[in-house]
Design an enzyme around this catalytic site. Structure first.
Site, mmCIF file in Angstrom:
data_model
loop_
_atom_site.group_PDB
_atom_site.id
_atom_site.type_symbol
_atom_site.label_atom_id
_atom_site.label_comp_id
_atom_site.label_asym_id
_atom_site.label_seq_id
_atom_site.Cartn_x
_atom_site.Cartn_y
_atom_site.Cartn_z
ATOM 1 N N GLU A 29 -65.832 -2.810 37.034
ATOM 2 C CA GLU A 29 -65.962 -2.604 35.580
ATOM 3 C C GLU A 29 -65.028 -3.470 34.750
ATOM 4 O O GLU A 29 -64.332 -2.972 33.863
ATOM 5 C CB GLU A 29 -65.760 -1.115 35.257
ATOM 6 C CG GLU A 29 -66.740 -0.220 36.008
ATOM 7 C CD GLU A 29 -66.495 1.274 35.807
ATOM 8 O OE1 GLU A 29 -65.627 1.638 35.004
ATOM 9 O OE2 GLU A 29 -67.187 2.069 36.460
ATOM 10 N N GLU A 36 -74.299 2.849 43.016
ATOM 11 C CA GLU A 36 -73.904 4.212 42.615
ATOM 12 C C GLU A 36 -75.095 4.921 41.969
ATOM 13 O O GLU A 36 -75.003 5.443 40.859
ATOM 14 C CB GLU A 36 -72.721 4.151 41.627
ATOM 15 C CG GLU A 36 -71.532 3.372 42.153
ATOM 16 C CD GLU A 36 -70.304 3.418 41.233
ATOM 17 O OE1 GLU A 36 -70.280 4.238 40.299
ATOM 18 O OE2 GLU A 36 -69.372 2.625 41.464
HETATM 19 O O1 G3I Z 1 -60.045 16.978 43.622
HETATM 20 C C1 G3I Z 1 -59.429 17.363 42.396
HETATM 21 C C2 G3I Z 1 -59.178 18.835 42.354
HETATM 22 O O2 G3I Z 1 -58.241 19.187 43.376
HETATM 23 C C3 G3I Z 1 -58.623 19.221 40.968
HETATM 24 O O3 G3I Z 1 -58.486 20.600 40.898
HETATM 25 C C4 G3I Z 1 -59.575 18.768 39.889
HETATM 26 C C5 G3I Z 1 -59.020 19.046 38.492
HETATM 27 O O4 G3I Z 1 -59.402 18.072 37.558
HETATM 28 O O5 G3I Z 1 -59.757 17.364 40.007
HETATM 29 C C6 G3I Z 1 -60.335 16.971 41.244
HETATM 30 O O6 G3I Z 1 -60.466 15.585 41.256
HETATM 31 C C7 G3I Z 1 -61.486 15.037 40.431
HETATM 32 C C8 G3I Z 1 -62.397 14.212 41.327
HETATM 33 O O7 G3I Z 1 -63.324 13.542 40.548
HETATM 34 C C9 G3I Z 1 -63.142 15.055 42.374
HETATM 35 O O8 G3I Z 1 -63.982 15.950 41.744
HETATM 36 C C10 G3I Z 1 -60.837 14.152 39.390
HETATM 37 O O9 G3I Z 1 -60.119 14.959 38.472
HETATM 38 C C11 G3I Z 1 -61.895 13.375 38.663
HETATM 39 O O10 G3I Z 1 -61.254 12.425 37.802
HETATM 40 C C12 G3I Z 1 -62.750 12.622 39.663
HETATM 41 O O11 G3I Z 1 -63.782 11.986 38.970
HETATM 42 C C13 G3I Z 1 -64.352 10.873 39.632
HETATM 43 C C14 G3I Z 1 -64.374 9.700 38.668
HETATM 44 O O12 G3I Z 1 -65.045 8.600 39.250
HETATM 45 C C15 G3I Z 1 -62.977 9.245 38.327
HETATM 46 O O13 G3I Z 1 -62.324 8.749 39.460
HETATM 47 C C16 G3I Z 1 -65.770 11.239 40.065
HETATM 48 O O14 G3I Z 1 -65.717 12.225 41.105
HETATM 49 C C17 G3I Z 1 -66.480 9.992 40.582
HETATM 50 O O15 G3I Z 1 -67.834 10.285 40.791
HETATM 51 C C18 G3I Z 1 -66.386 8.879 39.551
HETATM 52 O O16 G3I Z 1 -66.955 7.726 40.114
HETATM 53 C C19 G3I Z 1 -67.065 6.573 39.266
HETATM 54 C C20 G3I Z 1 -66.883 5.343 40.127
HETATM 55 O O17 G3I Z 1 -65.651 5.405 40.821
HETATM 56 C C21 G3I Z 1 -66.967 4.059 39.303
HETATM 57 N N1 G3I Z 1 -68.221 4.045 38.562
HETATM 58 C C22 G3I Z 1 -68.483 5.203 37.725
HETATM 59 C C23 G3I Z 1 -68.428 6.479 38.576
HETATM 60 C C24 G3I Z 1 -68.759 7.680 37.749
HETATM 61 O O18 G3I Z 1 -67.769 7.875 36.769
#
Ligand code: G3I
Length: 372
Positions: free
Chosen positions: A156, A261
């Protein structure tokens, strides 16, 4: 003789019955050169989500780590790496004979604040940030050398208008930060595939910019093995014609198009969703969380048709990989994006891990593919 014939017949009948009971997997239907996979999380590698893990093993020949290789997870402090979940992820992929993808080495999100902090309270400078990037890439890519087959090196980096995104990477290092990341990754694993990954590449300005960016890298002598369109799409957008044109352009530029994705948001979008305040978000959530108790059959069918049409385009343009962003609807990130707390249905397996009509539709397109 007669007994041998009878037992051979029995074996054949049993095999046929087994085949009838077990429909062919997506990976077995895909033509040579097309890998099909899913993004997975630690719940699938630590035994907490056995339903999704079984689907992945049965259906896919490639995996991507949805979160566990991101900088904030694997390298939270300057001298501390947390390899355990990533090790388990790589073991899961290699043990099951899959092509393992690393996501992502350089991103402006999910990067801990220390990475962008200057030494001793000073402004962050180019050499400091380059040194941190090189250490990170050398350590992480080096650890999985020969086991992770392909890396999203830069994620990105582009704005919607095609200019480089204004991030600390750009500000502190300058425009060649993208090239540096590819250089460091190549140094760390000369054999790994290296990709540029972004979203909305179906929009011409951004897609052309991604192509120019990669051509610029190649002109510097760097090898880039693919451009990834993330493909976080929806049932209303983008138009199939735009996807068709984007894949054709990527292909014509000499890079293999990758769908990295893929998911299809089925919920209505509201132009005000982005960055709305809490009260407004609550109102939009109430208005757009339209299927809290299940996806109506008509929308299931629409989703299935859309997936089928998209896969026909992936085949037409020789995509090298299609990776779904998740396995079952139970754990999709789209329950919480762009508005938290809605119920979404973007994948091929439902919340309980049952097959949706979209799975059969995709399988059908693969089965009928003329390239096979
Ligand atoms: O695992 C923790 C959990 O222990 C905690 O209680 C909770 C509280 O917020 O957070 C959990 O982690 C979250 C994680 O997803 C798993 O669910 C993070 O906060 C959250 O920020 C994270 O979001 C991810 C996001 O990227 C940011 O990294 C999404 O799962 C993931 O699908 C998303 O993926 C991105 C790609 O990397 C890049 N392209 C876009 C795509 C969608 O946004």
């Amino acid at each position: 003789m007669r007994r041998t014939l009878m037992s051979s017949l029995c074996l054949l009948l049993c095999a046929a019955a087994a085949l009838a009971a077990e429909p062919p997997s997506l990976k077995s239907l895909a033509p040579p050169g097309l890998r099909i996979g899913a993004a997975i999380n630690r719940t699938q590698t630590n035994g907490n989500d056995p339903i999704a893990a079984a689907i992945v093993i049965l259906q896919f020949d490639t995996v991507t780590a949805e979160n566990d290789l991101k900088w904030e997870r694997i390298h939270p402090e300057p001298e501390r790496f947390d390899f355990e979940p990533a090790d388990r992820y790589v073991d899961f992929g290699t043990t099951n004979g899959m092509f393992v993808v690393g996501h992502a080495l350089l991103w402006h999100q999910q990067t801990p604040a220390w990475v962008f902090a200057g030494e001793g309270g000073k402004k962050l400078d180019r050499e400091t940030l380059l040194a941190r990037l090189r250490t990170h890439i050398a350590t992480v890519v080096g650890r999985y050398k020969g086991r992770i087959g392909g890396w999203d090196v830069v994620n990105e980096a582009l704005e919607e208008d095609g200019t480089l995104r204004k991030t600390p990477w750009l500000e502190a290092i300058g425009e060649d930060y993208v090239a540096k990341a590819f250089e460091f990754a190549r140094e760390a694993d000369p054999a790994a595939e290296l990709y540029y990954n972004d979203y909305n590449l179906w929009k011409p300005a951004k897609r052309d910019a991604a192509i120019r960016l990669v051509q610029g890298l190649k002109a510097r002598g760097l090898r880039v093995d693919g451009i990834g369109e993330q493909a976080h799409w929806g049932v209303d957008d983008p138009p199939l014609e735009a996807i068709d044109a984007a894949l054709a352009a990527l292909r014509a530029s000499g890079t293999t198009p990758l769908i990295t994705e893929l998911d299809m948001d089925v919920l209505p979008r509201d132009p005000d969703m982005w960055g709305a305040d809490l009260a407004k978000k609550a109102r939009i959530r109430a208005a757009t969380n339209v299927y809290p108790d299940g996806l109506p059959p008509a929308v299931q069918e629409r989703l299935a048709r859309l997936y089928a049409d998209c896969f026909a385009l992936f085949l037409k343009h020789g995509a090298g990989r299609v990776t779904f962003w998740g396995v079952t609807d139970a754990t999709t990130w789209l329950h919480d994006f762009p508005i938290p707390g809605r119920v979404n249905y973007p994948l091929l397996w439902d919340h309980a891990g049952r097959e949706k009509p979209a799975l059969a539709a995709v399988a059908e397109v693969l089965r009928n593919n003329v390239r096979r």
